[in-house]
Design an enzyme around this catalytic site. Structure first.
Site, PDB file in Angstrom:
ATOM      1  N   TYR A 111       0.879  -1.181   0.000  1.00  8.66           N
ATOM      2  CA  TYR A 111       0.000   0.000   0.000  1.00  8.66           C
ATOM      3  C   TYR A 111       0.912   1.225   0.000  1.00  8.66           C
ATOM      4  CZ  TYR A 111      -4.179   2.658   1.457  1.00  8.66           C
ATOM      5  OH  TYR A 111      -5.212   3.552   1.534  1.00  8.66           O
ATOM      6  N   ARG A 164      -6.658   9.765 -10.939  1.00  8.95           N
ATOM      7  CA  ARG A 164      -5.978  10.501  -9.854  1.00  8.95           C
ATOM      8  C   ARG A 164      -5.450   9.465  -8.873  1.00  8.95           C
ATOM      9  NH1 ARG A 164      -5.943   9.860  -5.040  1.00  8.95           N
ATOM     10  NH2 ARG A 164      -7.808  10.714  -4.107  1.00  8.95           N
ATOM     11  N   LYS A 182      -5.832  -2.080  -2.196  1.00 10.76           N
ATOM     12  CA  LYS A 182      -6.975  -1.824  -1.293  1.00 10.76           C
ATOM     13  C   LYS A 182      -7.664  -3.149  -0.943  1.00 10.76           C
ATOM     14  CE  LYS A 182      -7.218   2.848  -1.252  1.00 10.76           C
ATOM     15  NZ  LYS A 182      -7.406   3.756  -0.124  1.00 10.76           N
ATOM     16  N   GLU A 253     -12.586   4.451  -6.288  1.00 12.72           N
ATOM     17  CA  GLU A 253     -11.282   4.807  -5.723  1.00 12.72           C
ATOM     18  C   GLU A 253     -10.456   5.601  -6.724  1.00 12.72           C
ATOM     19  OE1 GLU A 253     -10.349   3.667  -2.480  1.00 12.72           O
ATOM     20  OE2 GLU A 253      -8.829   5.221  -2.783  1.00 12.72           O
ATOM     21  N   ASP A 254      -9.906   6.695  -6.261  1.00 11.14           N
ATOM     22  CA  ASP A 254      -8.937   7.485  -7.034  1.00 11.14           C
ATOM     23  C   ASP A 254      -9.462   7.912  -8.414  1.00 11.14           C
ATOM     24  OD1 ASP A 254      -7.458   7.172  -4.777  1.00 11.14           O
ATOM     25  OD2 ASP A 254      -5.697   6.315  -5.736  1.00 11.14           O
ATOM     26  N   ASP A 276     -14.337   6.148  -1.549  1.00  9.66           N
ATOM     27  CA  ASP A 276     -13.393   6.053  -0.434  1.00  9.66           C
ATOM     28  C   ASP A 276     -12.655   7.362  -0.188  1.00  9.66           C
ATOM     29  OD1 ASP A 276     -11.818   4.709   1.494  1.00  9.66           O
ATOM     30  OD2 ASP A 276     -10.239   4.400   0.009  1.00  9.66           O
ATOM     31  N   ASP A 277     -12.272   8.050  -1.254  1.00  5.13           N
ATOM     32  CA  ASP A 277     -11.473   9.271  -1.094  1.00  5.13           C
ATOM     33  C   ASP A 277     -12.291  10.391  -0.463  1.00  5.13           C
ATOM     34  OD1 ASP A 277      -8.990   8.342  -2.452  1.00  5.13           O
ATOM     35  OD2 ASP A 277     -10.438   8.026  -4.049  1.00  5.13           O
ATOM     36  N   ASN A 418      -0.582  11.479  -0.347  1.00  7.83           N
ATOM     37  CA  ASN A 418       0.177  10.246  -0.585  1.00  7.83           C
ATOM     38  C   ASN A 418       0.778  10.273  -1.974  1.00  7.83           C
ATOM     39  OD1 ASN A 418      -0.614   8.989   1.899  1.00  7.83           O
ATOM     40  ND2 ASN A 418      -2.641   8.683   1.012  1.00  7.83           N
ATOM     41  N   ASN A 462      -5.162   7.466   7.425  1.00 10.07           N
ATOM     42  CA  ASN A 462      -5.389   6.898   6.093  1.00 10.07           C
ATOM     43  C   ASN A 462      -6.705   6.128   6.119  1.00 10.07           C
ATOM     44  OD1 ASN A 462      -5.193   4.921   3.809  1.00 10.07           O
ATOM     45  ND2 ASN A 462      -3.282   6.025   3.514  1.00 10.07           N
TER      46      ASN A 462
HETATM   47  N1  LIG Z   1      -4.673   9.965   3.710  1.00 10.12           N
HETATM   48  C1  LIG Z   1      -5.731   9.529   3.052  1.00 10.12           C
HETATM   49  O1  LIG Z   1      -6.461   8.642   3.519  1.00 10.12           O
HETATM   50  C2  LIG Z   1      -6.055  10.118   1.734  1.00 10.12           C
HETATM   51  C3  LIG Z   1      -5.192  10.958   1.119  1.00 10.12           C
HETATM   52  N2  LIG Z   1      -5.505  11.504  -0.094  1.00 10.12           N
HETATM   53  C4  LIG Z   1      -4.492  12.329  -0.736  1.00 10.12           C
HETATM   54  O2  LIG Z   1      -4.946  13.658  -0.856  1.00 10.12           O
HETATM   55  C5  LIG Z   1      -4.422  14.230  -2.044  1.00 10.12           C
HETATM   56  C6  LIG Z   1      -5.560  14.905  -2.793  1.00 10.12           C
HETATM   57  O3  LIG Z   1      -6.553  13.966  -3.144  1.00 10.12           O
HETATM   58  P1  LIG Z   1      -7.943  14.479  -3.733  1.00 10.12           P
HETATM   59  O4  LIG Z   1      -8.564  15.456  -2.837  1.00 10.12           O
HETATM   60  O5  LIG Z   1      -8.724  13.307  -4.122  1.00 10.12           O
HETATM   61  O6  LIG Z   1      -7.409  15.224  -5.047  1.00 10.12           O
HETATM   62  P2  LIG Z   1      -8.124  16.346  -5.875  1.00 10.12           P
HETATM   63  O7  LIG Z   1      -7.448  16.402  -7.173  1.00 10.12           O
HETATM   64  O8  LIG Z   1      -9.594  16.146  -5.815  1.00 10.12           O
HETATM   65  O9  LIG Z   1      -7.793  17.686  -5.057  1.00 10.12           O
HETATM   66  C7  LIG Z   1      -6.537  18.282  -5.023  1.00 10.12           C
HETATM   67  C8  LIG Z   1      -6.726  19.706  -4.562  1.00 10.12           C
HETATM   68  O10 LIG Z   1      -5.453  20.266  -4.324  1.00 10.12           O
HETATM   69  C9  LIG Z   1      -5.443  21.565  -4.886  1.00 10.12           C
HETATM   70  N3  LIG Z   1      -4.097  22.009  -5.181  1.00 10.12           N
HETATM   71  C10 LIG Z   1      -3.248  21.569  -6.133  1.00 10.12           C
HETATM   72  N4  LIG Z   1      -2.089  22.260  -6.077  1.00 10.12           N
HETATM   73  C11 LIG Z   1      -2.226  23.145  -5.067  1.00 10.12           C
HETATM   74  C12 LIG Z   1      -1.392  24.127  -4.514  1.00 10.12           C
HETATM   75  N5  LIG Z   1      -0.149  24.338  -4.979  1.00 10.12           N
HETATM   76  N6  LIG Z   1      -1.858  24.862  -3.480  1.00 10.12           N
HETATM   77  C13 LIG Z   1      -3.091  24.660  -3.001  1.00 10.12           C
HETATM   78  N7  LIG Z   1      -3.923  23.724  -3.464  1.00 10.12           N
HETATM   79  C14 LIG Z   1      -3.501  22.986  -4.504  1.00 10.12           C
HETATM   80  C15 LIG Z   1      -6.294  21.462  -6.142  1.00 10.12           C
HETATM   81  O11 LIG Z   1      -6.668  22.760  -6.538  1.00 10.12           O
HETATM   82  P3  LIG Z   1      -7.642  23.045  -7.783  1.00 10.12           P
HETATM   83  O12 LIG Z   1      -9.004  22.628  -7.296  1.00 10.12           O
HETATM   84  O13 LIG Z   1      -7.502  24.499  -7.981  1.00 10.12           O
HETATM   85  O14 LIG Z   1      -7.152  22.214  -8.905  1.00 10.12           O
HETATM   86  C16 LIG Z   1      -7.431  20.600  -5.582  1.00 10.12           C
HETATM   87  O15 LIG Z   1      -8.383  21.395  -4.950  1.00 10.12           O
HETATM   88  C17 LIG Z   1      -3.730  13.109  -2.820  1.00 10.12           C
HETATM   89  O16 LIG Z   1      -2.340  13.227  -2.632  1.00 10.12           O
HETATM   90  C18 LIG Z   1      -4.211  11.844  -2.147  1.00 10.12           C
HETATM   91  O17 LIG Z   1      -3.234  10.847  -2.116  1.00 10.12           O
HETATM   92  C19 LIG Z   1      -6.705  11.275  -0.708  1.00 10.12           C
HETATM   93  C20 LIG Z   1      -7.608  10.428  -0.146  1.00 10.12           C
HETATM   94  C21 LIG Z   1      -7.316   9.738   1.106  1.00 10.12           C
HETATM   95  C1  LIG Z   2      -5.325   6.783   0.682  1.00  9.68           C
HETATM   96  C2  LIG Z   2      -6.008   7.112  -0.553  1.00  9.68           C
HETATM   97  O1  LIG Z   2      -7.105   6.623  -0.801  1.00  9.68           O
HETATM   98  C3  LIG Z   2      -5.403   8.030  -1.469  1.00  9.68           C
HETATM   99  O2  LIG Z   2      -4.346   8.570  -1.190  1.00  9.68           O
HETATM  100  O3  LIG Z   2      -5.999   8.229  -2.521  1.00  9.68           O
HETATM  101 MG   LIG Z   3      -7.623   6.842  -2.793  1.00 11.14          MG
END
Ligand SMILES: NC(=O)C1=CN([C@@H]2O[C@H](COP(=O)(O)OP(=O)(O)OC[C@H]3O[C@@H](n4cnc5c(N)ncnc54)[C@H](OP(=O)(O)O)[C@@H]3O)[C@@H](O)[C@H]2O)C=CC1
Ligand SMILES: CC(=O)C(=O)O
Ligand SMILES: [Mg+2]
Length: 563
Positions: A111, A164, A182, A253-254, A276-277, A418, A462
């Protein structure tokens, strides 16, 4: 129409004997039935295995020791990943035995973070088919293709379109590593039987030019589909899966956020599914914040929360925190939302940008002057909680964290992106910049740190703590749908399982060795919601917890009976 396939599951925990039709090498080459050197003499005789495996009969624990010896001999993270996947493809019982008994060491390999590297290189390290690929060009065949999958009782489908993958962007068909990882956690964490899990790649092309130009790339070499053509593929996939396995849970997912919210809204009341996200991440993050507040003695409703990132994860977490502020603190929806500030790539999400904002950002647009930079937002808002979900490595600067600490004695700092290479800051940095005061959790694991003689153990925020239990709950009671109230219950359950011993070293989540117990308790909580809300498809068992435990797969060799 389904064909008669080998049985892979026994549901009788007391005297489980599995009827097996396969013989000889056919059996050894079936990863769901293979025991390798673990076949006892009686089965070697009955199943035509004499001479096909070395003479010694080896216990599963000795086999596991051999696996770990070889695992430690591998040179790189990618080698370690491939080594474990080879085992996965050879002997699933042993794979899960090894994972379960070395969960803290091996989860970061199957993972995050290593699975991120594996996805980036997926086409180059590919060894053997696992899961199903639904390609846009094959849409007319989806209804029949699902019958190519040999198992009649699939319970969990994890599907991605690769758009993504973690914080690594569009990895197209290479993203298949994520559903595979997963689902391994579904088995390890909540005891799903391996043959009842199905990883899926919706191959709708990729916007990643380098991948399309890679001669070894395994997906469709075309631009990513959008609009109605994309929707038709997803629709055909959901219809085909639902027709073949009507009780299965589909985990999205993603998916990039232009699809994630739409798909969840479209399917959440039609079939058993969740994202999940959005939802899993919301629950695990609220749980971590509740743990942190046990240390500070503060209330959730008093928190000022700043998000760097305003996508799927941010919206899911923000909604769950709001639900908590309303339930625990009696705040109105509007009042709770006013405690939350989000920043996207253009800066603070404010009302004056409303018309150009995507739908999912609008509820959290603040009535504020524009602010471009995180440091200035922190100076202005004085947050108590800072959450990173932007996928931008190092975007929590020293100045920003120090500024936060200036007005907040115990800042809650969660860089959740991540894999590790995308984390907004490291554990070391957060502790160093706050003199050890930060209440820290990250999406990918960081090692414990000793500062001034004090042990600090970073927690891993996570969604892996949530989805296995939610899935087990939903499937156990045959829920008609997965609701936000189930995720909220999962968050509260997880938070309640964090012991004082964990909190005393700053660890906001339980140790992963407890994952099965956590999943059982989450599954019970999810079932209780389903029974209370009239969503369960079965009568409530008198002893719900035992009912759930009895469903759980234990990775040990069950005796086989030749038929
Ligand atoms: N720990 C966990 O369990 C999880 C972690 N994650 C992690 O979270 C991260 C984001 O996932 P997710 O929300 O699905 O992705 P999205 O693509 O939906 O969202 C990313 C966001 O980050 C913003 N962004 C990008 N660059 C910048 C910057 N320089 N400054 C400020 N904001 C910025 C984007 O802005 P804009 O809208 O303007 O494009 C967007 O709003 C990933 O790395 C993922 O691995 C996700 C799910 C679970
Ligand atoms: C943990 C997870 O689901 C992600 O980073 O997208
Ligand atoms: Mg995910």
């Amino acid at each position: 129409m389904s064909r008669p396939f080998e049985h892979h599951v026994t549901d009788s925990p007391d005297a489980p004997v599995l009827p097996v039709r396969k013989r000889g090498l056919e059996l050894v080459h079936d990863p769901l039935l293979n025991k390798g050197t673990g076949f006892p003499d009686s089965e070697r005789d009955a199943l035509g295995l004499r001479g096909l495996v070395p003479p010694q009969v080896v216990s599963i624990d000795d086999q596991a020791s051999r696996i770990m010896e070889n695992f430690h001999r591998q040179y790189s993270d990618l080698d370690r990943y491939s080594y474990l996947e080879t085992l996965h493809d050879r002997n699933e019982t042993l794979y899960y035995r090894v994972l379960l008994s070395h969960i803290n060491e091996l989860t970061p390999v199957i993972y995050t973070p290593v699975v991120g590297q594996a996805c980036s290189q997926f086409a180059h390290i590919y060894q053997r088919a696992r899961g199903m690929y639904f390609g846009a060009a094959e849409i007319a065949h989806f209804d029949s293709m699902v019958h190519n999958w040999p198992e009649d009782e699939v319970e969990i489908v994890v599907v991605t379109d690769g758009s993504r993958i973690l914080g690594l962007g569009d990895l197209g068909a290479n993203g298949m590593g994520i559903p595979i990882g997963k689902l391994s956690l579904y088995v390890v964490g909540a005891g799903f039987h391996p043959p009842r899990t199905l990883p899926v790649m919706l191959d709708v092309g990729t916007g990643n030019r380098a991948l399309r130009d890679d001669p070894l790339y395994l997906g469709r070499r075309a631009e990513r589909l959008t609009g109605p053509a994309y929707d038709e593929v997803v629709d055909a996939f959901v219809r085909a899966v639902h027709a073949r396995w009507p009780h299965a849970l589909i985990q999205f997912e993603d998916f990039s956020n232009d699809q994630a919210f739409r798909l969840l809204a479209r399917y959440r009341d039609q079939v058993l599914c969740f994202n999940d996200d959005i939802q899993g991440t919301g629950a695990v993050t609220l749980a971590g914040i509740l743990s942190a507040l046990r240390i500070t003695g503060q209330k959730l409703a008093e928190q000022r929360v700043v998000f760097l990132g305003a996508g799927s994860a941010a919206r899911g977490i923000a909604d769950t925190i709001v639900a908590g502020m309303m339930a625990e603190g009696g705040l109105s929806l509007e009042a709770a939302r006013r405690q939350i500030w989000t920043l996207d790539s253009q800066g603070l999400v404010t009302l004056d940008r409303f018309d150009s904002l995507s739908e999912h950002k609008r509820p959290f647009a603040q009535d504020s002057a524009p602010i471009a930079d995180l440091l200035d937002v922190i100076r202005t808002i004085k947050p108590t909680v800072l959450i990173g979900v932007c996928g931008q490595a190092g975007s929590f600067s020293e100045a920003a964290i120090r500024e936060m600490h200036r007005h907040c004695e115990r800042p809650i700092v969660f860089p959740l992106s991540n894999p590790t290479s995308k984390a907004e800051c490291t554990a070391d940095q957060a502790y160093a910049w706050t003199d050890g005061a930060a209440l820290f959790a990250s999406g990918s694991p960081f090692d414990p740190i000793t500062r001034g003689g004090r042990l600090l153990v970073p927690g891993q925020c996570n969604n892996m703590y949530i989805f296995p239990g939610v899935g087990q709950g939903a499937i156990s009671c045959r829920a008609a749908k997965v609701t936000d109230s189930m995720f909220y219950a999962a968050a509260c359950t997880l938070a309640s399982l964090v012991g004082e011993d964990s909190l005393s070293v700053g660890r906001l989540y339980p140790d992963l060795t407890l994952i099965r117990e956590i999943s059982v308790q989450i599954a019970v909580a999810v079932c209780e919601i389903a029974f209370a809300e009239g969503l369960a498809g079965i009568k409530r068992p008198n002893d719900l917890e035992s009912f759930i435990r009895a469903r759980m797969f234990e990775p040990r060799y069950v005796p086989y009976e030749a038929v």
